[in-house]
Design an enzyme around this catalytic site. Structure first.
Site, short mmCIF file in Angstrom:
data_model
loop_
_atom_site.label_atom_id
_atom_site.label_comp_id
_atom_site.label_asym_id
_atom_site.label_seq_id
_atom_site.Cartn_x
_atom_site.Cartn_y
_atom_site.Cartn_z
N CYS A 21 0.83 -1.20 0.00
CA CYS A 21 0.00 0.00 0.00
C CYS A 21 0.87 1.26 0.00
O CYS A 21 1.61 1.49 0.95
CB CYS A 21 -0.90 0.01 1.23
SG CYS A 21 -1.85 1.53 1.30
N CYS A 30 -3.99 0.74 8.58
CA CYS A 30 -3.59 -0.68 8.64
C CYS A 30 -2.41 -0.86 9.58
O CYS A 30 -1.27 -1.02 9.14
CB CYS A 30 -3.22 -1.20 7.25
SG CYS A 30 -4.62 -1.45 6.19
N GLN A 228 -22.77 -3.50 10.53
CA GLN A 228 -21.38 -3.92 10.59
C GLN A 228 -20.69 -3.75 9.23
O GLN A 228 -21.29 -4.08 8.20
CB GLN A 228 -21.30 -5.40 11.01
CG GLN A 228 -21.74 -5.63 12.45
CD GLN A 228 -20.69 -5.21 13.46
OE1 GLN A 228 -19.60 -4.77 13.11
NE2 GLN A 228 -21.01 -5.33 14.73
N GLU A 278 -32.56 0.81 20.90
CA GLU A 278 -31.52 1.49 20.12
C GLU A 278 -31.81 2.99 20.12
O GLU A 278 -32.96 3.42 20.08
CB GLU A 278 -31.53 0.90 18.70
CG GLU A 278 -30.93 1.74 17.61
CD GLU A 278 -29.42 1.94 17.73
OE1 GLU A 278 -28.71 0.97 18.04
OE2 GLU A 278 -28.98 3.09 17.54
N CYS A 353 -16.38 -3.96 20.85
CA CYS A 353 -15.36 -3.57 19.86
C CYS A 353 -14.27 -2.75 20.53
O CYS A 353 -13.46 -2.13 19.87
CB CYS A 353 -16.00 -2.79 18.72
SG CYS A 353 -16.91 -1.34 19.27
N1 SAH Z 1 -25.99 -4.75 17.46
C1 SAH Z 1 -25.92 -3.93 16.29
C2 SAH Z 1 -25.33 -2.54 16.50
C3 SAH Z 1 -24.09 -2.42 17.33
S1 SAH Z 1 -23.26 -0.87 17.24
C4 SAH Z 1 -25.21 -4.65 15.17
O1 SAH Z 1 -24.52 -5.63 15.38
O2 SAH Z 1 -25.36 -4.23 14.02
C5 SAH Z 1 -23.82 0.00 18.62
C6 SAH Z 1 -25.17 0.61 18.49
O3 SAH Z 1 -25.48 1.28 19.72
C7 SAH Z 1 -25.32 1.69 17.40
O4 SAH Z 1 -26.38 1.34 16.56
C8 SAH Z 1 -25.60 2.98 18.17
O5 SAH Z 1 -26.50 3.84 17.49
C9 SAH Z 1 -26.24 2.44 19.44
N2 SAH Z 1 -26.18 3.29 20.63
C10 SAH Z 1 -25.21 4.16 21.01
N3 SAH Z 1 -25.47 4.69 22.20
C11 SAH Z 1 -26.66 4.17 22.63
C12 SAH Z 1 -27.44 4.33 23.81
N4 SAH Z 1 -27.07 5.14 24.77
N5 SAH Z 1 -28.58 3.62 23.89
C13 SAH Z 1 -28.98 2.79 22.91
N6 SAH Z 1 -28.26 2.59 21.78
C14 SAH Z 1 -27.11 3.27 21.63
#
Ligand code: SAH
Length: 395
Positions: A21, A30, A228, A278, A353
């Site tokens: 790269c 990376c 994701q 959410e 994560c």
């Molecule tokens: N489980 C899902 C998303 C995970 S990412 C997947 O696998 O696709 C984390 C998520 O938490 C995001 O969608 C974000 O918008 C949400 N989030 C962030 N802070 C939050 C809060 N205080 N209460 C509820 N959801 C929240």
């Protein structure tokens, strides 16, 4: 190894990185490019072990068969170089300087090609790129999301103001080069901010969203909803999470931080009832549409802060057997964890994560009667030093 040999090895690695790269050093995305993939996996497995083994057993890391070009969500920032040429790419780590990128090893190749086409079209359409310093110009960013299983492609043009000159002809020219594009959306971001997307949106071609499939479920994904970036590995992560939950069909499940409802919908056929919570409104709308599409009648979604929602649930004497939680990098809130003490689910599956916040939250849960039974790292982001982990706790 002797000092001299080490030096030579370092030089060879540097050369290897530069060949793989050209913007490796400027970009900084990376961090593990100097390691071959097997070594990356071992490094991540060891990191996960260091963090989690004081609490419980860590299984083998789940790697990727083909660890390149996995990013289905690609973002490019537009600007000019010193000579005034239009460039697009990514911000150099920790700065607002643009590193031009044409082909990234991690990004979906079609997305990169579309971004290249857009760059080429700007001049003939007299579309000016945005300049952060002067707040002048129109095109700020392009965001592309591709459905891994469906092949659908969404192009989001992030503009400073809502008017795109000759927008129909622009879309026509773009589709001529890339007929596989399913939808084009204008997003207006007129604020001086490092956030990519603004609040206003206008669909100028197609439906305004894409769909994708994972673990036998179909999901709707809007421009602003979390989904994701590596769907191949996300499928494996979700499968692991559901296996850990060990559902029998009798459980009430809470899917906290549920995004577009992915984990909860995959769990729903194996549970009595699923509740998703959410914060992002667009994601919740996608989740509700997804549940309908998948004909799931035992799942409900709520737009709320996960902490507030769980506190209310605990106060009202709600019953939860299993909590699936997947918080953002900042981890779970204290409020949410405190509410879990009252709700006392038998099982918690925590997807993380961020090692630091996971360690903090695990400590809390393990000090409050839970034990880490099993855990695994899933490599969602090959070549980067990000580690995703899934943990199974029970009381
Ligand atoms: N489980 C899902 C998303 C995970 S990412 C997947 O696998 O696709 C984390 C998520 O938490 C995001 O969608 C974000 O918008 C949400 N989030 C962030 N802070 C939050 C809060 N205080 N209460 C509820 N959801 C929240």
């Amino acid at each position: 190894m002797k000092k001299e040999e080490k030096k030579v090895e370092k030089r060879v690695e540097k050369k290897k990185e530069a060949v793989l790269c050209p913007v490796y050093q400027k970009c900084g995305g990376c961090q593990l490019l100097h390691m071959d993939y097997a070594r990356q996996l071992k490094w991540k497995r060891d990191q996960a072990g260091k963090l989690l083994e004081p609490y419980g057993k860590v299984e083998e890391i789940i790697g990727m068969e083909d660890p390149l070009h996995y990013r289905c969500k690609v973002h490019a920032v537009f600007g000019r170089d010193r000579k005034g040429n239009i460039i697009s790419g990514i911000y150099q780590t920790g700065t607002h300087r643009i590193v031009p990128v044409e082909n990234c090893l991690l990004e979906n190749t079609k997305a990169d090609a579309i971004i290249g086409t857009i760059r080429g079209l700007l001049k003939s359409f007299k579309i000016k790129v945005y300049d952060e310093d002067t707040n002048y110009g129109l095109l700020r960013h392009v965001l592309i999301r591709t459905g891994y299983a469906t092949g659908q492609i969404m192009v989001v043009l992030v503009l400073r103001s809502p008017i795109l000159p000759s927008k129909n002809n622009f879309v026509k020219a773009l589709l001529k080069e890339h007929p596989e594009i399913s939808t084009v959306v204008i997003n207006v971001n007129d604020r001086k901010t490092s956030m990519v997307l603004g609040d206003r949106q206008q669909v100028i071609y197609g439906s305004g969203y894409i769909e994708d499939e994972l673990c036998g479920m179909r999901f709707k994904v809007s421009p602003k909803a979390f989904y994701q970036v590596n769907p191949v590995q996300a499928g494996k992560l979700y499968k692991k999470a559901i296996t850990y939950a060990g559902l029998t069909g009798k459980e009430c499940v809470l899917d906290a931080y549920c995004g577009t409802g992915t984990i909860g919908m995959i769990a729903a056929p194996h549970a009595k009832q699923v509740i998703g919570v959410e914060l992002n409104r667009e994601a919740v709308k996608d989740a509700i549409a997804g549940a309908k599409k998948n004909q799931l009648s035992n799942i409900r979604f709520y737009q709320a802060d996960a902490g507030d929602f769980a506190v209310d649930m605990a106060r009202e004497g709600g019953k939860v057997d299993v909590v699936l939680m997947d918080p953002p990098r900042s981890g779970s809130s204290e409020k949410f964890l405190e509410a879990l003490r009252t709700l006392r689910p038998k099982k918690i599956v925590y997807v993380s994560c961020n090692a630091e916040t996971l360690a903090r939250d695990l400590k809390f849960l393990c000090n409050n009667g839970y034990q880490l039974k099993k855990a695994a790292a899933v490599d969602m982001f090959p070549y980067t030093d990000d580690i995703e982990m899934v943990c199974f706790l029970a009381n």
